[in-house]
Write an enzyme that holds these catalytic residues in place. Structure first.
Site, PDB file in Angstrom:
ATOM      1  CB  THR A   1      90.220   8.427  42.850  1.00 13.99           C
ATOM      2  OG1 THR A   1      91.208   8.959  44.248  1.00 13.99           O
ATOM      3  CG2 THR A   1      90.349   9.256  41.979  1.00 13.99           C
TER       4      THR A   1
ATOM      5  CG  ASP B   1      90.288  14.230  46.439  1.00 13.38           C
ATOM      6  OD1 ASP B   1      89.935  13.365  47.296  1.00 13.38           O
ATOM      7  OD2 ASP B   1      91.087  13.910  45.375  1.00 13.38           O
TER       8      ASP B   1
ATOM      9  NE  ARG C   1      99.636   4.868  53.351  1.00 13.43           N
ATOM     10  CZ  ARG C   1      98.517   5.287  52.693  1.00 13.43           C
ATOM     11  NH1 ARG C   1      98.190   5.695  51.326  1.00 13.43           N
ATOM     12  NH2 ARG C   1      97.414   5.292  53.562  1.00 13.43           N
TER      13      ARG C   1
ATOM     14  CD  GLN D   1      94.328   8.039  54.630  1.00 13.37           C
ATOM     15  OE1 GLN D   1      95.381   7.920  54.124  1.00 13.37           O
ATOM     16  NE2 GLN D   1      93.187   7.705  54.178  1.00 13.37           N
TER      17      GLN D   1
END
Length: 758
Positions: free
Chosen positions: A43, A230, A607, A261
């Site tokens: 990001t 994105d 995670r 992912q």
């Protein structure tokens, strides 16, 4: 690479970026694919790139198309860019989600697809209402061909960019014996007649316009000097085609994503879109963001080693400057309840060491897995929150099932009766139900008694009287059965005989399978309580456990819902074959689904920031029967150097062995006459024990001493027998694990100790 002017001061948006991130920002011209691994700061790179295009005046803000997947992501990006370039961000009208941008375009060109610019965007309820009208008008049975199923099918077709004219006979056969395409065309015509579209139409209509009106396409190609996307790995075919058309002229497109992912194929995402980027845009620059800022080396090593087993990937190697940290801990437990107990103990240990509950998360493959953790945490007082869904007993299908049980247990429960009286649909209209309510108030009796009394009158139509009579009769019969049947078995019969289970079985929406799994878990939960009343009391206490604002809580959620999040400590539950990877996914999608399940496992591990625990149980209790399990193939694929394995048993007496076959086989102790511990007694007590045939027990006994080496009496192509799956032929052998093509059950992965040579 497009550099800044010589001797120019470094702009603030470049500060703190590592070399690959800077390259992603400064490579402004031509097609660019930024492969951003988990936790690598994608990001930051994407927003800095946008700021760079504006700061260097390569484009006005209105000449940049920036696409995200969620409104939240779009807001965050706008805020970040605003901090970098100030008020210029206000001039970015084309920064938003696929649907919001497509809607803006479509309102400008609505007449080209037979709409007016003030068209309405239907919500799900309106869409279903319209489809039900079309199904009824076509003389189809809506119970057999539900509107929700047709809505899901049409959504799938629109995600693929297909208009009604594109639907071939094979696809049309998926609904109402070949009438799918016809109903799709009628639906689209009806939408145009009322000047409306659904969410799928926003992109589909724009695709049609861009393909058939060259002037419109060229105007947008000239307008958008730069395109940024994105989460490119999550695009569906329609989004992919839309982007490719807009980017073909200038080819200044930058896509950011991670093929490892891509976990949303069930909602139309196609990992192939990101894998073929270089083919779509020859000469594309591929930039890999591999420095991870989130996790420890052991966590990254375990995740990287696991995902390396996938063949359909572009490849990257994550690394970090963090200290080594703890190895990923793989914990083998006896059963589901012990899994919940063990996680609770580990969380309490962390609390005592000064850790916060907010830093802990439990990630599951399926929603029904949350139930045992919720019950355990209620019992020991650990606050928790469910993210991305409702608490187990608050889910709609569970509330419906509980309402049936409450009416049987307590006839005067009017709230429960109101919930079930027309669920599933029984043809009882509002007028008929209003008259039942009026009679109940007039005579001061419960609704069930009022419903029984109104059957002797002519106040409601014959159809309503018949439907209501059937329900009242069923309730009375279920009450009689309650004195004879175990309450879990009673619940199963109620759900089946009421048509509630069939309602969800006929529903082809993505959520239906999960709802059925939740109902199965509900019935399983009832087996732990002596009476129906005791179970319903337990549920009431659980439902009263409201979340307390501001209090630290453990997060419980599915892996899908956890994407994009991170926690200090992550517990990954239920890593067993059939549960994870999901057997349903493997049966429906084969190798492609297996690779997506593995990507899901990769997402789960990454995670974790500091600690990661993976748990698998040797036994799961299904419909009162103890079913033995083997640990997930994903456990075996974890690199040994990054993993620490251990097993535990309730009561301090271990039945575990050093080899995989005995760990997965609760019957192994019978074969060798070993001492039976408390877990064994629980597994085989009472009528629930279903002993294995002698030949299977003998086969298991012969495998006990082989460990991971496997049995010498088995070979590829050999015919074998399995107690659960029947006869099959061995397709693959890996140590003591077999891939078997069963004659009735299809291909399954089992331990060699569970089969006998025929």
């Amino acid at each position: 690479m497009s550099q800044l002017a010589p001797n120019a001061p470094e702009p603030p948006y470049l500060r703190g970026l590592n070399p690959p991130q800077r390259e992603a920002v400064l490579t402004a011209e031509g097609p660019v694919l930024v492969l951003a691994g988990a936790g690598t700061g994608k990001t930051a790179a994407l927003t800095a790139r946008l700021a760079h295009l504006i700061y260097t005046r390569r484009a006005w803000p209105s000449e940049i198309l920036a696409v995200t997947f969620t409104n939240k992501a779009a807001r965050e990006m706008r805020e970040r860019i605003g901090r970098m370039v100030g008020d210029a961000v206000e001039g970015m009208p084309w920064l938003g989600t696929f649907h919001s941008i497509a809607a803006k375009m479509l309102r400008r060109h609505a007449e080209l697809v037979g709409l007016q610019s003030n068209f309405t965007i239907l919500d799900t309820d309106d869409q279903l209402r319209l489809l039900k009208q079309l199904i009824a008008a076509s003389d189809l049975d809506e119970k057999r061909w539900p509107a929700r199923s047709l809505a899901g099918l049409i959504d799938k077709w629109k995600n693929r960019g297909w208009t009604p004219q594109d639907i071939d006979a094979g696809e049309s056969e998926l609904f109402a014996n070949g009438r799918g395409a016809e109903l799709y065309a009628q639906y689209q015509a009806r939408l145009k007649a009322v000047n409306a579209c659904d969410f799928g139409d926003l992109l589909l209509h724009m695709l049609v316009i861009l393909k058939t009106h060259r002037d419109v396409l060229e105007s947008y190609q000239q307008r958008f000097k730069y395109i940024l996307v994105d989460e490119y790995q999550d695009t569906n075919a329609s989004q992919y085609l839309w982007l490719r058309l807009l980017a073909q002229a200038r080819k200044n497109i930058c896509c950011v994503g991670d093929d490892d992912q891509s976990i949303y194929s069930w909602r139309g995402a196609e990992v192939a879109n990101i894998l073929r980027f270089e083919k779509d845009f020859p000469g594309a620059v591929i930039i890999r963001l591999e420095q991870n800022y989130r996790s420890t080396p052991h966590i990254l090593g375990a995740a990287s080693g696991l995902i390396a087993a996938n063949s359909g990937r572009l490849g990257k190697t994550l690394w970090t400057e963090h200290g080594e940290g703890e190895k990923v801990r793989v914990l083998g437990v006896w059963d589901g309840p012990e899994e919940a107990r063990r996680v609770g103990e580990l969380i309490e240990d962390q609390q005592r060491a000064g850790g916060s509950l907010d830093d802990c998360a439990i990630l599951v493959r399926a929603q029904h897995q949350t139930r045992e953790f919720e019950d355990r945490f209620i019992a020991i007082g650990i606050p928790y929150r469910i993210i991305g869904g409702f608490r187990f007993y608050e889910r709609a299908e569970i509330r419906d099932a509980l309402a049936y049980l409450r009416v049987v247990h307590q006839p005067s429960d009017d709230l429960a009766f109101e919930r079930i009286v027309n669920t599933p649909k029984r043809g009882l209209g509002d007028k008929a139900l209003a008259k039942v309510h009026a009679l109940a108030r007039a005579q001061s009796v419960p609704l069930t008694l009022a419903a029984a009394r109104i059957l002797d009158t002519d106040e409601i139509t014959p159809q309503a009287r018949r439907a209501l009579g059937n329900l009242i009769g069923d309730i009375a019969r279920w009450r009689d059965m309650a004195a004879q049947l175990p309450h879990a078995e009673l619940a199963r019969q109620i759900l089946d005989e009421s048509g509630y289970t069939a309602m969800w079985q006929a529903d082809r929406s993505a959520e239906a399978a999960g709802r059925l799994e939740n109902l199965t878990e509900l019935v399983r939960a009832m087996e732990e309580y002596e009476t129906l009343g005791a179970f319903l009391e337990h549920v009431s206490l659980v439902m009263d456990n409201d979340e307390r604002a501001g209090e630290a809580q453990v997060t419980i959620m599915t892996i899908h819902a956890a994407k994009g999040l991170e926690f200090d400590t992550v517990f990954l539950a239920g890593w067993e074959e059939g549960l994870f990877p999901s057997q349903r996914a493997l049966d429906e999608g084969g190798v492609a689904s297996l690779e997506e399940e593995r990507r899901l496992a990769y997402v789960a591990i990454t995670r974790a920031r500091r600690k990661c625990f993976i748990l698998h149980a040797a036994n799961r209790r299904i419909y009162g029967q103890w079913t033995s399990s083997i640990s997930s193939r994903f456990v075996a694929e974890l690199p040994a150097g990054h993993v620490e394995e251990e097993t535990s048993m309730t009561g301090g007496e271990s039945l575990w062995r050093a080899n995989w076959s005995e760990r997965a086989d609760p019957f192994a102790n019978v074969a060798r006459g070993a001492t039976r511990g408390p877990g064994w007694q629980r597994a085989v007590s009472g009528d629930q024990f279903n002993p294995a045939p002698a030949r299977v027990v003998e086969a298991r006994a012969s495998a006990v001493s082989l460990g991971n080496k496997g049995r010498s009496d088995l070979a590829l192509g050999q015919r074998v027998f399995h107690q659960k799956f029947g006869y099959g032929t061995i397709a693959e052998i890996e140590g003591n694990k077999l891939e078997i093509d069963f004659e009735q059950a299809g291909r399954k992965r089992v331990m060699d100790s569970f089969v006998a040579v025929t």
